[in-house]
Enzyme design. Structure first.
Site, PDB file in Angstrom:
ATOM      1  N   HIS A 173       5.796  -7.262  -5.572  1.00 27.27           N
ATOM      2  CA  HIS A 173       5.143  -6.986  -4.290  1.00 27.27           C
ATOM      3  C   HIS A 173       5.250  -8.242  -3.442  1.00 27.27           C
ATOM      4  O   HIS A 173       4.817  -9.318  -3.843  1.00 27.27           O
ATOM      5  CB  HIS A 173       3.676  -6.609  -4.480  1.00 27.27           C
ATOM      6  CG  HIS A 173       3.002  -6.220  -3.190  1.00 27.27           C
ATOM      7  ND1 HIS A 173       2.949  -4.920  -2.732  1.00 27.27           N
ATOM      8  CD2 HIS A 173       2.395  -6.981  -2.231  1.00 27.27           C
ATOM      9  CE1 HIS A 173       2.320  -4.884  -1.564  1.00 27.27           C
ATOM     10  NE2 HIS A 173       1.981  -6.123  -1.240  1.00 27.27           N
ATOM     11  N   CYS A 174       5.845  -8.085  -2.257  1.00 31.08           N
ATOM     12  CA  CYS A 174       6.067  -9.235  -1.371  1.00 31.08           C
ATOM     13  C   CYS A 174       5.115  -9.159  -0.183  1.00 31.08           C
ATOM     14  O   CYS A 174       5.220  -8.233   0.631  1.00 31.08           O
ATOM     15  CB  CYS A 174       7.513  -9.255  -0.891  1.00 31.08           C
ATOM     16  SG  CYS A 174       7.869 -10.623   0.251  1.00 31.08           S
ATOM     17  N   PRO A 175       4.197 -10.106  -0.045  1.00 32.04           N
ATOM     18  CA  PRO A 175       3.280 -10.076   1.103  1.00 32.04           C
ATOM     19  C   PRO A 175       3.983 -10.307   2.433  1.00 32.04           C
ATOM     20  O   PRO A 175       3.496  -9.870   3.473  1.00 32.04           O
ATOM     21  CB  PRO A 175       2.292 -11.206   0.792  1.00 32.04           C
ATOM     22  CG  PRO A 175       3.023 -12.123  -0.135  1.00 32.04           C
ATOM     23  CD  PRO A 175       3.924 -11.245  -0.942  1.00 32.04           C
ATOM     24  N   ASN A 217       4.821  -5.058   1.437  1.00 34.94           N
ATOM     25  CA  ASN A 217       5.262  -3.876   0.699  1.00 34.94           C
ATOM     26  C   ASN A 217       5.817  -4.301  -0.645  1.00 34.94           C
ATOM     27  O   ASN A 217       6.122  -5.481  -0.868  1.00 34.94           O
ATOM     28  CB  ASN A 217       6.350  -3.133   1.487  1.00 34.94           C
ATOM     29  CG  ASN A 217       6.487  -1.683   1.069  1.00 34.94           C
ATOM     30  OD1 ASN A 217       5.757  -1.202   0.208  1.00 34.94           O
ATOM     31  ND2 ASN A 217       7.421  -0.984   1.681  1.00 34.94           N
TER      32      ASN A 217
END
Length: 317
Positions: free
Chosen positions: A174-176, A180
């Site tokens: 999960h990439c802030p 997403n």
């Protein structure tokens, strides 16, 4: 040999399994340790109904990080155009570099938007109902795994994201910064985003170096429409931003390409999960993410890759 005990969460057995499970106290646990069987399932069955709708995660941290990303690109745009290119006496230099930088920046933001607003591969939520499981017609000895957090039937290589609150197919992380998960459906856009950010960072650093050299040789008051102190501060900040994001996105780009070529997600590498899927060539893995035929569309964030309509997934049983 690695044991699949860590995957023994909630299970549903085939009808013929219930009697044997009741006959022995640890029946459920021993079944998990038996050699795995798999149930091939059409991709349409485990595709979220929201995959065609707009996807957006309402996470405060992710939204703030996404806004910061856009603001940093706009800052670079401002410094490149109004500090370095517009005051330049060389019209050809300004047009060529301005066109190149703006094109790369546009592609970077478009890739970011697609990565953020594309369903990464969410499994339908709450589909682990008794009626639906019975419709799978499990054979004796077969079990399907349910995610206890989102109550969905969990296909192989899917992991639950605590931020998205969904199980994501082939979830990498999960990439802030894109607010997403990076999964099966949006990994192409994330890779393009890191690539284009790295390119505009490298391009801006090169222009900063040339601008400093030009200003040192000429009068500082003539090489920019801003005052010399303001020009120096703006260029130093851009240099710091470009260097930081060049390193960060280059590492992320290389990591993603390696993950695609080895067909092993970041979570699978981190957990050292046992490989249960067929091994394919690096070229086949690249085509599975970017599209079935190599073309310039691989570099376009507006082209949706065809992951294969006949593709099947398997529930670990």
């Amino acid at each position: 040999m690695k044991s699949p005990v860590h995957r023994c969460r909630d299970v549903e057995h085939g009808r013929g399994q219930a009697g044997s499970g009741a006959g022995s106290g640890g029946g459920g646990g021993s079944n998990c340790l038996q050699p795995e069987q798999r149930i091939p399932v059409s991709k349409d069955v485990i595709t979220s109904s929201s995959s065609s709708a707009l996807w957006f995660i309402r996470d405060t941290c992710g939204i703030v990080c996404a806004i910061i990303t856009w603001l940093l690109v706009f800052y670079a745009e401002f410094v490149v155009l109004f500090v370095m290119l517009v005051p330049s006496k060389n019209l050809t230099y300004s047009i060529v570099n301005g066109t190149l930088f703006n094109t790369l920046a546009f592609l970077a933001l478009a890739s970011h938007l697609r990565a953020m607003c594309t369903d990464p591969g969410a499994v339908p939520k709450g589909n682990a109902t008794k009626e639906y499981i019975e419709s799978l017609q499990l054979k004796p000895g077969q079990v399907v795994y349910k995610c206890p957090k989102c109550c969905s039937i969990k296909p192989d290589r899917a992991h639950h994201c605590s931020v998205c609150k969904r199980c994501i197919r082939k979830m990498d992380h999960h990439c802030p910064w894109v607010n997403n998960c990076v999964g099966e459906n949006n990994q192409k856009y994330f890779v393009l985003f890191t690539m284009y950010i790295a390119l505009i960072s490298l391009h801006s650093l090169a222009m900063v170096v040339f601008h400093f050299l030009y200003c040192f040789e000429d009068d500082w008051t003539k090489c920019s429409s801003f005052s010399p102190p303001a020009t120096v501060i703006l260029l130093i900040l851009l240099c710091f931003e470009g260097l930081l994001f060049l390193i960060f996105t280059s590492v992320m780009f290389g990591t993603q390409v390696h993950s695609i070529c080895t067909d092993e997600t970041g979570i699978e590498q981190l957990k050292k999960e046992e490989r249960r899927w067929a091994k394919k060539t690096k070229w086949m893995n690249m085509r599975a993410v970017f599209g079935h035929h190599f073309s310039l569309l691989w570099l376009s964030p507006f082209s949706t890759p065809d992951h294969g309509k006949a593709e099947t997934y398997q529930y670990v049983v």
